[in-house]
Scaffold this motif. Sequence first.
Motif, PDB file in Angstrom:
ATOM      1  N   SER A 134      -0.583  -8.036 -22.421  1.00 38.37           N
ATOM      2  CA  SER A 134      -1.047  -6.724 -22.882  1.00 38.37           C
ATOM      3  C   SER A 134      -2.566  -6.586 -22.791  1.00 38.37           C
ATOM      4  N   LYS A 135      -3.277  -7.705 -22.647  1.00 41.52           N
ATOM      5  CA  LYS A 135      -4.741  -7.675 -22.585  1.00 41.52           C
ATOM      6  C   LYS A 135      -5.270  -7.594 -21.151  1.00 41.52           C
ATOM      7  N   GLY A 136      -4.388  -7.571 -20.180  1.00 39.67           N
ATOM      8  CA  GLY A 136      -4.836  -7.507 -18.792  1.00 39.67           C
ATOM      9  C   GLY A 136      -4.499  -8.771 -18.033  1.00 39.67           C
ATOM     10  N   SER A 137      -4.672  -8.708 -16.726  1.00 45.48           N
ATOM     11  CA  SER A 137      -4.333  -9.845 -15.875  1.00 45.48           C
ATOM     12  C   SER A 137      -5.553 -10.320 -15.096  1.00 45.48           C
ATOM     13  N   LEU A 138      -5.507 -11.579 -14.717  1.00 43.41           N
ATOM     14  CA  LEU A 138      -6.543 -12.211 -13.895  1.00 43.41           C
ATOM     15  C   LEU A 138      -5.871 -12.650 -12.594  1.00 43.41           C
ATOM     16  N   ILE A 139      -6.285 -12.038 -11.508  1.00 41.50           N
ATOM     17  CA  ILE A 139      -5.638 -12.271 -10.213  1.00 41.50           C
ATOM     18  C   ILE A 139      -6.611 -13.010  -9.303  1.00 41.50           C
ATOM     19  N   THR A 140      -6.148 -14.072  -8.702  1.00 36.30           N
ATOM     20  CA  THR A 140      -6.969 -14.831  -7.762  1.00 36.30           C
ATOM     21  C   THR A 140      -6.442 -14.608  -6.349  1.00 36.30           C
ATOM     22  N   ILE A 141      -7.355 -14.189  -5.479  1.00 34.54           N
ATOM     23  CA  ILE A 141      -7.010 -13.993  -4.071  1.00 34.54           C
ATOM     24  C   ILE A 141      -7.831 -14.974  -3.243  1.00 34.54           C
ATOM     25  N   GLU A 142      -7.440 -15.177  -1.990  1.00 33.98           N
ATOM     26  CA  GLU A 142      -8.150 -16.140  -1.154  1.00 33.98           C
ATOM     27  C   GLU A 142      -8.253 -15.650   0.285  1.00 33.98           C
ATOM     28  N   ASN A 143      -9.273 -16.145   0.951  1.00 32.17           N
ATOM     29  CA  ASN A 143      -9.513 -15.851   2.369  1.00 32.17           C
ATOM     30  C   ASN A 143      -9.393 -17.176   3.119  1.00 32.17           C
ATOM     31  N   LEU A 144      -8.351 -17.327   3.901  1.00 32.11           N
ATOM     32  CA  LEU A 144      -8.025 -18.629   4.471  1.00 32.11           C
ATOM     33  C   LEU A 144      -8.482 -18.798   5.918  1.00 32.11           C
ATOM     34  N   GLU A 145      -8.837 -17.693   6.568  1.00 33.13           N
ATOM     35  CA  GLU A 145      -9.360 -17.789   7.931  1.00 33.13           C
ATOM     36  C   GLU A 145     -10.838 -17.406   7.945  1.00 33.13           C
ATOM     37  N   GLN A 146     -11.448 -17.354   9.121  1.00 32.69           N
ATOM     38  CA  GLN A 146     -12.900 -17.229   9.217  1.00 32.69           C
ATOM     39  C   GLN A 146     -13.431 -15.818   9.013  1.00 32.69           C
TER      40      GLN A 146
END
Length: 644
Positions: free
Chosen positions: A566-578
């Motif tokens: 209910s307090k929000g989410s923390l999302i981790t994204i990544e860049n795997l190529e150049q």
Amino acid sequence: MLGLIFITCLRTMAQSASETSSKYDANAAFAPIFYSQNGDEIRTAAGVPGPKYWQNRTDYKINASLDDVNHNITGTVIISYKNNSPETLPFLWLQLDQNIYKQDSRGEAVTTISGGRWANRHFDGGYDIKSVSVTENGKEEKITYSVSDTRMQILLGKALRANGDSLQIKIEYSFPIPEYGTDRMGRKNYAKGWVYEIAQWYPRMCVFDNVMGWNTLPYLGQGEFYLEYGNFDVYITTSAKEIVVASGELQNPQEVWTPEQIKRIAKAKESDQAVIIRSAEEVTQASTRPAKDRITWHFKIFNARDLAWAASTAFIWDAARINLPSGKKALAMSVYPEESNTAKGWQRSTEFVKGCIEHYSKQWYEFPYPVATNVAGIVGGMEYPGIVFCSSSSSGGNLWGVASHEFGHTWFPMIVGSNERKYGWMDEGFNTFINTVADKEFNNGEFFNAKSNRRSAAGFVYRNEPIMTIPDVLNPNDWGIDCYFKPSVGLEMLRYDVLGEEKFDGAFRYYISNWAYKHPTPLDFFRAIENYSGETLDWFWRGWFVNDWKIDQGVKSVEYVDKDSSKGSLITIENLEQMPMPVTVEITEDNGKTSRIHLPVEIWQHGSTWKFHASTTSKLTQVVIDPDKHLPDVNESNNVWKAN
């Protein structure tokens, strides 16, 4: 200070450990130095011609004759050449493109045994140069010259002075017309006669510029052309049975058209629907041609870089008015043999010509020529100022596509005169891009594929050489990808995903208008887009155009603030190529709410992973990166996170 350095080192080590699976290097992607030279008074850092920009000028007067029995051209060209450069020129270079058809040409030598699109092993042609002379200050003299493959060098007895000195070059020549002219010219015999498509048909000046000096890359087939601008005054003598069309505007209609054809042309100039000028039934009627053995057609075109033409006894002919944004009018024409005369085929050609030119004129820059002619013949698709050659077998969406593409070349490279021989993507790729915009607009998207997406391009845009490769170096099997498709995809990503349509379109028009009838380089284009848009795009040019870097964005993990959804989410994204790119993330909650978050490319300046806060109020069921499949992402498997 030491403590801070130690903490920073620990942080860097921890980051490196978490990024071992990624090929991404922020320092390489966002390296501070991209431009190899500073702007100057000729080409400014703002991407526009400077106050001291110059280019030389060529005007052509040509008298030529078509022998439609022996299939050859005999001609005399007088080239008026003006040296606007700050340099004295002791010699001049010209292009002799017909020499590619000599059996000992470099073009033949570099053709594989299996042949290919540019091969013509069974035809022995090329220029027969009868004489070369130079006239300066009213005095004509024979001159020393040498021919090297598809180039001619003229050694001047008196150097051509800088800043405006001029002379005239006169060349008498002839050459046999190949049936297959490397898919850019040629002839084909139809039921009612030969169709001749004549191009690269006179000696042309090489460009002398401040980038390379003389541009003398040989003509090998795959690389196209780099030409100066000037006026053309052309006389073409043929059998009176022939109908001739050419770049520019006919100067003597009373001598070569019948009174009825003149009347019908006048009607076409007032009509938005195609008007028949010479019907299929009239092709064999002697009354549709002057009662003479030989006639001479006189054409002029101004501020152009080339002139091409076509001739046939077999032409059906129609025309309609083109409405331009300024209120000016032009004329769309089509000529084609009876084999092409179908309702879905060339009967729609003039509609297509009119439609694409009106769109490009409104969207980017106004069409500059009085006439636009589409010719059906052996050539699959090739462009020249005011005239294009398209396959006589094309119909429906294929005919729209090739006609729109070839006339799109009016803008690149006829108006914006880039060096096609060296940077093919600056005309083919840019043109392919504007074609996609036209597809969506023409006839309510009749030929537009709304289901296509750039994600599907990931399987083939990355397995080739970089875009910034000389066309003749490209693998012929990859030429269509690297010169046409991949640069177009790049501009689409700039328009839709990086800059937005309004900002990109303004920047693109800024580039076109500033470099109209001039010679930009890739760096001029890059600078122009950056300066107008206000965005630093070196990361994009470096990854997409200079290198063959891939895109692979993924959703790595999802957490909740204080473990409370209910307090929000923390999302981790990544860049795997150049290759870095801006990010769009779509978030779906189990309460049914869907939202999107857009993140700028600068997040990747910090490394290959990025964690951000989303103001959600319930558990997430799904997180999707690039939900509209705008990016050619090489790995779809990590684009979606789903709750267990």
